[in-house]
Design an enzyme around this catalytic site. Structure first.
Site, PDB file in Angstrom:
ATOM      1  N   ILE A 105      -1.607  -2.342   0.972  1.00 29.24           N
ATOM      2  CA  ILE A 105      -2.462  -1.318   0.473  1.00 29.24           C
ATOM      3  C   ILE A 105      -1.959   0.161   0.680  1.00 29.24           C
ATOM      4  CG2 ILE A 105      -3.971  -1.350   2.386  1.00 29.24           C
ATOM      5  CD1 ILE A 105      -4.774  -0.787  -1.444  1.00 29.24           C
ATOM      6  N   GLU A 163     -11.228  -4.626   1.252  1.00 31.37           N
ATOM      7  CA  GLU A 163     -11.595  -5.411   2.794  1.00 31.37           C
ATOM      8  C   GLU A 163     -10.551  -5.958   3.373  1.00 31.37           C
ATOM      9  OE1 GLU A 163     -11.085  -8.588   2.131  1.00 31.37           O
ATOM     10  OE2 GLU A 163     -10.723  -8.060   0.193  1.00 31.37           O
ATOM     11  N   GLY A 305      -6.734  -9.145  -1.192  1.00 35.73           N
ATOM     12  CA  GLY A 305      -7.433  -8.395  -0.875  1.00 35.73           C
ATOM     13  C   GLY A 305      -7.032  -6.990  -0.376  1.00 35.73           C
ATOM     14  N   GLU A 306      -7.469  -6.449   0.419  1.00 33.65           N
ATOM     15  CA  GLU A 306      -7.090  -5.243   0.891  1.00 33.65           C
ATOM     16  C   GLU A 306      -7.228  -3.979  -0.010  1.00 33.65           C
ATOM     17  OE1 GLU A 306      -2.956  -4.720   2.305  1.00 33.65           O
ATOM     18  OE2 GLU A 306      -3.344  -6.518   3.538  1.00 33.65           O
ATOM     19  N   ALA A 307      -7.928  -4.195  -1.071  1.00 34.11           N
ATOM     20  CA  ALA A 307      -8.102  -3.277  -2.369  1.00 34.11           C
ATOM     21  C   ALA A 307      -6.794  -3.141  -3.180  1.00 34.11           C
ATOM     22  CB  ALA A 307      -8.558  -1.791  -1.795  1.00 34.11           C
TER      23      ALA A 307
END
Lengths: 338, 338
Positions: A105, A163, A305-307
């Site tokens: 990210i 997240e 995930g992680e945006a």
């Protein structure tokens, strides 16, 4: 500018009375789009994106200069049951990786020209194992919602939330099963990559958690508290705050959309200021996007995930807005129409 | 560095003996990818893109800093038959729009951090109406190939080529019909937006052109000369030059891919250094991508040409490479593995 709240019912009222897009900006952007030097509709979905964005920003010829990416992190009591391929301490280790710039990210936010914030929520206090007790009390959930709410930069002009939380695909699957029904197996995927035995554990945990927690839930916020996680509640709070600030949001993958789904179940218009950045490879994300009536911009098999998928889509939205606001009209360019 | 050619058969030989990816860089990039702080495969197609890119660049940890977008423009004799919704003079008017920065591709190239070049090919000499004579002589086609070949910046590290040419979806449809067979109607779409009567004219023109020109063509380059256009040949020349320079190429829409298909039919490996940037809404683009064995990165309903969909995909490739080369490994970040 951003209102405050101290009780869950005040948050519910804010959701119910949130601002909508500006009709004048929407019609102004629609009119401008029709005059740009291209055949009608030739920019496809980019045209819709630019008009939608202009409406929410109240500007028929908007710019995107200040995207914000926020990664929320939380720990989950259900990890004790063996629902993840990674140990729970990876949540904290990855937070350090985010802070030092080493995660995916970080690279994706930079490539999108976005400010990136990392917010770790009480990593030393995992949520309760929801097969035994509600994951969070109402007050714990409220606190996490407020953390997300206050993390949004009022000067941002597009927001992506994501997240990190070992165990949180299990939590997201439990939320979706509780909200939409059906078998736990339908909503439960392999997350970071559990094997068949791990998947069987996840599915059992989701089944037990929903059986124990879902009855009597009034709305999506009750489900969020009972089956969610602090980082999931924080994402919901940030998405809701962005609506108050008229900041369009690009949703990330399965867990982000599970947070969004809790808002959507609570108020059906709560996600009107959001678009789906991508379709994750995590099993049930496509089904969840359908429930939210969102069509993803990208489908590249991401499941991190992680945006990450949301951040990857920022440049698509920026490009759409750049075309809309930067192109010449037929009259300006002296180009003959059809 | 870039070899020269003066005859079509020399160009054919260059295609047949073009360089391939660097096996050592490919395996180095593959090994690096496996150590990055993410679950295996969690970045989906971004991982494949970065490894592919590293192989072609001969660098296991590459960077993208200098994308180039080239828009070629040409005029088509078949416009006299009424195959487009726009008058033929729009080609030249749009070239001026490109030069003044007012077109969609100007905004998209800027959003991708790309240098943009505009190359107009003999706009005052349209190709012949291919229902009556070959669109170009072999020498005219060779000249256009060379124009494209020489337009590539050897310092570029990714290339997108696109086109402007009123009438050129008809030319692309004729190329595809000649290369792949089937009914002209299958390969013929609405282009800039012709009505049913216009579509019927296009389909008839394609049918007649293929019936008259395709017989006896030895390979894709013969088809290119007989049914193509100068901007289409120039795109083919630029794609082939990029291969010599080991510059990966992102293909644009239907017309760009028709140019690429002429190379592909001439040498089956001629497009190994290319990826499909997007799937256009122009009718047969999906079918053409299948023939080329390419899976598009984006599918957002664009049908503009001008390199627009390819340019929109540059930031996806940049993001993939940024993750690959910028992320920390598990060991560097002190993150526990699965």
């Amino acid at each position: 500018m951003l209102p405050d709240f101290t009780e869950m019912d005040t948050f519910r009222a804010l959701l119910a009375n949130a601002p909508g897009p500006d009709a004048q900006a929407t019609s102004g952007a629609t009119a401008r789009n029709a005059q740009l030097t291209k055949p009608p509709g030739a920019l496809g979905r980019l045209e819709d994106l630019a008009i939608w964005y202009g409406g929410w920003r109240g500007d028929a010829r908007p710019q995107i200069t200040s995207p914000q990416v926020i990664v929320f992190a939380g720990n989950h009591g259900i990890t004790a049951q063996g629902v993840s391929a990674f140990p729970a301490e990876v949540t904290e280790q990855m937070v350090a990786n985010f802070q030092h710039g080493g995660a995916a990210i970080n690279q994706l936010a930079k490539a999108a020209g976005a400010r990136m914030d990392v917010v770790a929520l009480d990593l030393d206090r995992p949520t309760a194992d929801f097969t035994k007790a509600p994951a969070m009390s109402e007050n714990e959930c409220l606190s996490a919602l407020k953390t997300g709410w206050n993390a949004v930069d009022p000067a941002a002009d597009v927001l992506v939330v994501g997240e990190m939380g070992i165990g949180n695909t299990t939590s997201a699957a439990a939320i979706c099963t509780a909200l939409y029904g059906g078998a736990a197996a339908y909503w439960t995927g392999r997350g970071t990559g559990v094997d068949d035995a791990g998947l069987a554990i996840k599915t059992r945990v989701v089944t037990e958690g929903v059986a124990r927690q879902a009855a009597g839930a009034r709305d999506g916020l009750d489900i969020l508290a009972r089956l969610g996680g602090r980082e999931i509640a924080a994402m919901a709070g940030a998405i809701a705050a962005a609506r108050q600030l008229r900041i369009p949001v690009i949703l990330d993958g399965y867990i982000c959309c599970a947070a969004a789904a809790c808002l959507h179940r609570t108020d059906a218009s709560a996600l009107d200021h959001t678009i789906a950045g991508h379709q994750s490879a995590e099993g049930a994300h496509q089904a969840l996007l359908q429930r939210l009536d969102k069509s993803p911009l990208l489908s590249l098999g991401l499941r991190l995930g992680e945006a990450s998928g949301g951040a990857l889509a920022i440049n698509i939205l920026k490009s759409a807005v750049a075309c809309h606001s930067g192109m010449a009209t037929f009259a300006e360019a002296g180009v003959a129409g059809a």
